[in-house]
Motif scaffolding. Sequence first.
Motif, PDB file in Angstrom:
ATOM      1  N   SER A 115      34.676  39.018  32.692  1.00 18.31           N
ATOM      2  CA  SER A 115      33.053  39.145  32.790  1.00 18.31           C
ATOM      3  C   SER A 115      32.470  38.807  34.374  1.00 18.31           C
ATOM      4  O   SER A 115      31.949  39.387  35.002  1.00 18.31           O
ATOM      5  CB  SER A 115      32.352  38.386  31.803  1.00 18.31           C
ATOM      6  N   ILE A 116      33.163  37.566  34.822  1.00 22.53           N
ATOM      7  CA  ILE A 116      33.226  37.175  36.205  1.00 22.53           C
ATOM      8  C   ILE A 116      33.396  38.091  37.068  1.00 22.53           C
ATOM      9  O   ILE A 116      32.884  38.455  38.074  1.00 22.53           O
ATOM     10  CB  ILE A 116      33.585  35.758  36.262  1.00 22.53           C
ATOM     11  N   GLY A 117      34.885  38.708  36.886  1.00 20.93           N
ATOM     12  CA  GLY A 117      35.481  39.551  37.856  1.00 20.93           C
ATOM     13  C   GLY A 117      34.196  40.932  37.826  1.00 20.93           C
ATOM     14  O   GLY A 117      34.577  41.798  39.023  1.00 20.93           O
ATOM     15  N   HIS A 118      33.451  41.342  37.034  1.00 22.15           N
ATOM     16  CA  HIS A 118      32.793  42.327  36.805  1.00 22.15           C
ATOM     17  C   HIS A 118      31.252  42.117  37.401  1.00 22.15           C
ATOM     18  O   HIS A 118      30.480  43.004  37.209  1.00 22.15           O
ATOM     19  CB  HIS A 118      32.666  42.981  35.473  1.00 22.15           C
ATOM     20  N   LEU A 119      31.125  40.940  37.768  1.00 18.39           N
ATOM     21  CA  LEU A 119      29.584  40.699  38.381  1.00 18.39           C
ATOM     22  C   LEU A 119      29.569  41.695  39.568  1.00 18.39           C
ATOM     23  O   LEU A 119      30.398  41.999  40.350  1.00 18.39           O
ATOM     24  CB  LEU A 119      29.619  39.260  38.915  1.00 18.39           C
ATOM     25  N   LYS A 120      28.141  42.267  39.708  1.00 13.81           N
ATOM     26  CA  LYS A 120      27.858  43.184  40.812  1.00 13.81           C
ATOM     27  C   LYS A 120      28.316  42.584  41.890  1.00 13.81           C
ATOM     28  O   LYS A 120      28.713  43.386  43.140  1.00 13.81           O
ATOM     29  CB  LYS A 120      26.506  43.630  40.482  1.00 13.81           C
ATOM     30  N   GLN A 121      28.013  41.300  42.467  1.00 13.20           N
ATOM     31  CA  GLN A 121      28.055  40.851  43.767  1.00 13.20           C
ATOM     32  C   GLN A 121      29.566  40.877  44.113  1.00 13.20           C
ATOM     33  O   GLN A 121      29.948  40.724  45.417  1.00 13.20           O
ATOM     34  CB  GLN A 121      27.451  39.457  43.799  1.00 13.20           C
ATOM     35  N   LEU A 122      30.404  40.818  43.123  1.00 13.05           N
ATOM     36  CA  LEU A 122      32.032  40.852  43.387  1.00 13.05           C
ATOM     37  C   LEU A 122      32.635  41.920  42.890  1.00 13.05           C
ATOM     38  O   LEU A 122      33.763  41.886  42.687  1.00 13.05           O
ATOM     39  CB  LEU A 122      32.535  39.555  42.525  1.00 13.05           C
ATOM     40  N   SER A 123      32.196  43.119  43.037  1.00 16.62           N
ATOM     41  CA  SER A 123      32.680  44.331  42.322  1.00 16.62           C
ATOM     42  C   SER A 123      33.809  44.793  43.109  1.00 16.62           C
ATOM     43  O   SER A 123      34.788  45.515  42.856  1.00 16.62           O
ATOM     44  CB  SER A 123      31.654  45.395  42.343  1.00 16.62           C
ATOM     45  N   ARG A 124      33.933  44.356  44.513  1.00 20.40           N
ATOM     46  CA  ARG A 124      34.795  44.897  45.632  1.00 20.40           C
ATOM     47  C   ARG A 124      36.131  44.041  45.402  1.00 20.40           C
ATOM     48  O   ARG A 124      37.174  44.544  45.741  1.00 20.40           O
ATOM     49  CB  ARG A 124      34.543  44.770  47.059  1.00 20.40           C
ATOM     50  N   PHE A 125      36.080  42.938  44.518  1.00 18.31           N
ATOM     51  CA  PHE A 125      37.397  42.104  44.448  1.00 18.31           C
ATOM     52  C   PHE A 125      37.489  41.520  43.213  1.00 18.31           C
ATOM     53  O   PHE A 125      37.595  40.626  42.542  1.00 18.31           O
ATOM     54  CB  PHE A 125      37.195  40.786  45.327  1.00 18.31           C
ATOM     55  N   ARG A 126      37.151  42.717  42.216  1.00 23.11           N
ATOM     56  CA  ARG A 126      37.271  42.460  40.635  1.00 23.11           C
ATOM     57  C   ARG A 126      38.549  41.620  40.216  1.00 23.11           C
ATOM     58  O   ARG A 126      38.513  40.826  39.603  1.00 23.11           O
ATOM     59  CB  ARG A 126      36.997  43.792  40.007  1.00 23.11           C
ATOM     60  N   VAL A 127      39.585  42.150  40.632  1.00 20.43           N
ATOM     61  CA  VAL A 127      40.964  41.610  40.022  1.00 20.43           C
ATOM     62  C   VAL A 127      41.290  40.217  40.582  1.00 20.43           C
ATOM     63  O   VAL A 127      41.704  39.396  39.751  1.00 20.43           O
ATOM     64  CB  VAL A 127      42.301  42.734  40.604  1.00 20.43           C
ATOM     65  N   PRO A 128      41.095  40.199  41.981  1.00 19.55           N
ATOM     66  CA  PRO A 128      41.490  38.592  42.314  1.00 19.55           C
ATOM     67  C   PRO A 128      40.523  37.683  41.916  1.00 19.55           C
ATOM     68  O   PRO A 128      40.836  36.430  41.742  1.00 19.55           O
ATOM     69  CB  PRO A 128      41.515  38.763  43.980  1.00 19.55           C
ATOM     70  N   VAL A 129      39.203  38.091  42.046  1.00 22.46           N
ATOM     71  CA  VAL A 129      38.270  37.333  41.409  1.00 22.46           C
ATOM     72  C   VAL A 129      38.444  36.928  40.023  1.00 22.46           C
ATOM     73  O   VAL A 129      38.352  35.696  39.318  1.00 22.46           O
ATOM     74  CB  VAL A 129      36.865  37.807  41.389  1.00 22.46           C
ATOM     75  N   GLY A 130      38.646  37.864  39.090  1.00 22.11           N
ATOM     76  CA  GLY A 130      39.036  37.581  37.790  1.00 22.11           C
ATOM     77  C   GLY A 130      40.153  36.615  37.648  1.00 22.11           C
ATOM     78  O   GLY A 130      40.088  35.677  36.642  1.00 22.11           O
ATOM     79  N   ILE A 131      41.094  36.793  38.237  1.00 21.47           N
ATOM     80  CA  ILE A 131      42.482  35.923  38.085  1.00 21.47           C
ATOM     81  C   ILE A 131      42.139  34.624  38.746  1.00 21.47           C
ATOM     82  O   ILE A 131      42.527  33.702  38.053  1.00 21.47           O
ATOM     83  CB  ILE A 131      43.612  36.600  39.247  1.00 21.47           C
ATOM     84  N   ALA A 132      41.430  34.544  39.815  1.00 19.82           N
ATOM     85  CA  ALA A 132      40.866  33.325  40.229  1.00 19.82           C
ATOM     86  C   ALA A 132      40.089  32.547  39.118  1.00 19.82           C
ATOM     87  O   ALA A 132      39.954  31.229  39.172  1.00 19.82           O
ATOM     88  CB  ALA A 132      40.183  33.276  41.774  1.00 19.82           C
ATOM     89  N   ALA A 133      39.157  33.305  38.635  1.00 17.42           N
ATOM     90  CA  ALA A 133      38.171  32.625  37.838  1.00 17.42           C
ATOM     91  C   ALA A 133      38.779  32.126  36.661  1.00 17.42           C
ATOM     92  O   ALA A 133      38.592  31.052  36.010  1.00 17.42           O
ATOM     93  CB  ALA A 133      37.168  33.688  37.027  1.00 17.42           C
ATOM     94  N   TYR A 134      39.940  32.740  36.135  1.00 21.31           N
ATOM     95  CA  TYR A 134      40.748  32.411  34.886  1.00 21.31           C
ATOM     96  C   TYR A 134      41.562  30.716  35.283  1.00 21.31           C
ATOM     97  O   TYR A 134      41.476  29.910  34.481  1.00 21.31           O
ATOM     98  CB  TYR A 134      41.847  33.364  34.323  1.00 21.31           C
ATOM     99  N   PHE A 135      42.127  30.803  36.293  1.00 21.55           N
ATOM    100  CA  PHE A 135      42.885  29.590  36.999  1.00 21.55           C
ATOM    101  C   PHE A 135      41.817  28.572  37.226  1.00 21.55           C
ATOM    102  O   PHE A 135      41.995  27.287  37.047  1.00 21.55           O
ATOM    103  CB  PHE A 135      43.702  29.843  38.278  1.00 21.55           C
ATOM    104  N   ALA A 136      40.719  28.867  37.933  1.00 19.18           N
ATOM    105  CA  ALA A 136      39.586  28.069  37.805  1.00 19.18           C
ATOM    106  C   ALA A 136      39.052  27.161  36.710  1.00 19.18           C
ATOM    107  O   ALA A 136      38.908  26.212  36.812  1.00 19.18           O
ATOM    108  CB  ALA A 136      38.425  28.381  38.762  1.00 19.18           C
ATOM    109  N   CYS A 137      38.946  27.893  35.562  1.00 15.57           N
ATOM    110  CA  CYS A 137      38.493  27.389  34.139  1.00 15.57           C
ATOM    111  C   CYS A 137      39.730  26.630  34.018  1.00 15.57           C
ATOM    112  O   CYS A 137      39.391  25.411  33.319  1.00 15.57           O
ATOM    113  CB  CYS A 137      38.311  28.557  33.300  1.00 15.57           C
TER     114      CYS A 137
END
Length: 271
Positions: free
Chosen positions: A172-194
């Motif tokens: 869900s974080i990876g699909h935020l509109k503000q981060l749409s250009r970096f969905r995959v790395p943001v999603g992975i980073a969000a998982y490890f950040a959690c």
Amino acid sequence: MLTKLMKYDIRSTWRDFAGIYMAILLGVIIVPLLINNFDIPIAGTLAMLIITSIIIGTIVVTVINLFHIFLKNVFSKQGYLTMTLPVSSGQLVFSKLLVSTMWIVLTGIVSVIGLFIFAFVMNPAANIKLTEIISEIHAVLNGQGYLSAALIILMTTASVVKEIAKLFLACSIGHLKQLSRFRVPVGIAAYFACSWLETLLIQGIGKAVSYLPQSSELVRQINAVADTGQLQDFVGIFNGVLFTGILFALFTAFVYSAGTVWILNHKLDLD
């Protein structure tokens, strides 16, 4: 409506998981028979490689299917239809969380059964020894093993729920509109950040508990158990740790799910 959502999720994924189960059961029966018939010198090493491959393959395919349950059904074109259903975002997330947990638990059960079948076909005598070891452990624990086994199962299930909820939140974080250009790395980073925040929270709780007046007495009791080597006393402490872990896993799963629901309600950005 929650029941209908779960039925839909099960129908859309059961073929994939049925294929996984068939592959596991056929593999653990056919492969050891081939190894035994050809009298391969490195049969033990080859068997371990096959078991490892089965475990890794099962994990990979299971994770892919979890993405299918949530990512495609919510954030792809199919999400337009899903989000028009007369259900709340909380029911949607809860349904997919339950179905995902069900499939992971079933996959784990089938995998364990498959490993026992594999071991039995490779060496039937090893299963007899394993049964004797389990009987001896049960006699030593004097019945307390049942509670430990139940808590281990609950702990494993709660941990699975937590990890799935974390995965959903990361998607869900990876699909935020503000981060749409970096969905995959943001999603992975969000998982490890959690995961990192979980570690910090556990360390913080441990440090806070160490300041309580009762902590020194608890440490003394644990040291006393370690000195005497009484297995039954250790099991009691172990059960307490498991129960605490279950509560922590359920709490973090609730937090992750609440974060996912909030994003779906306020920041949803469909493809």
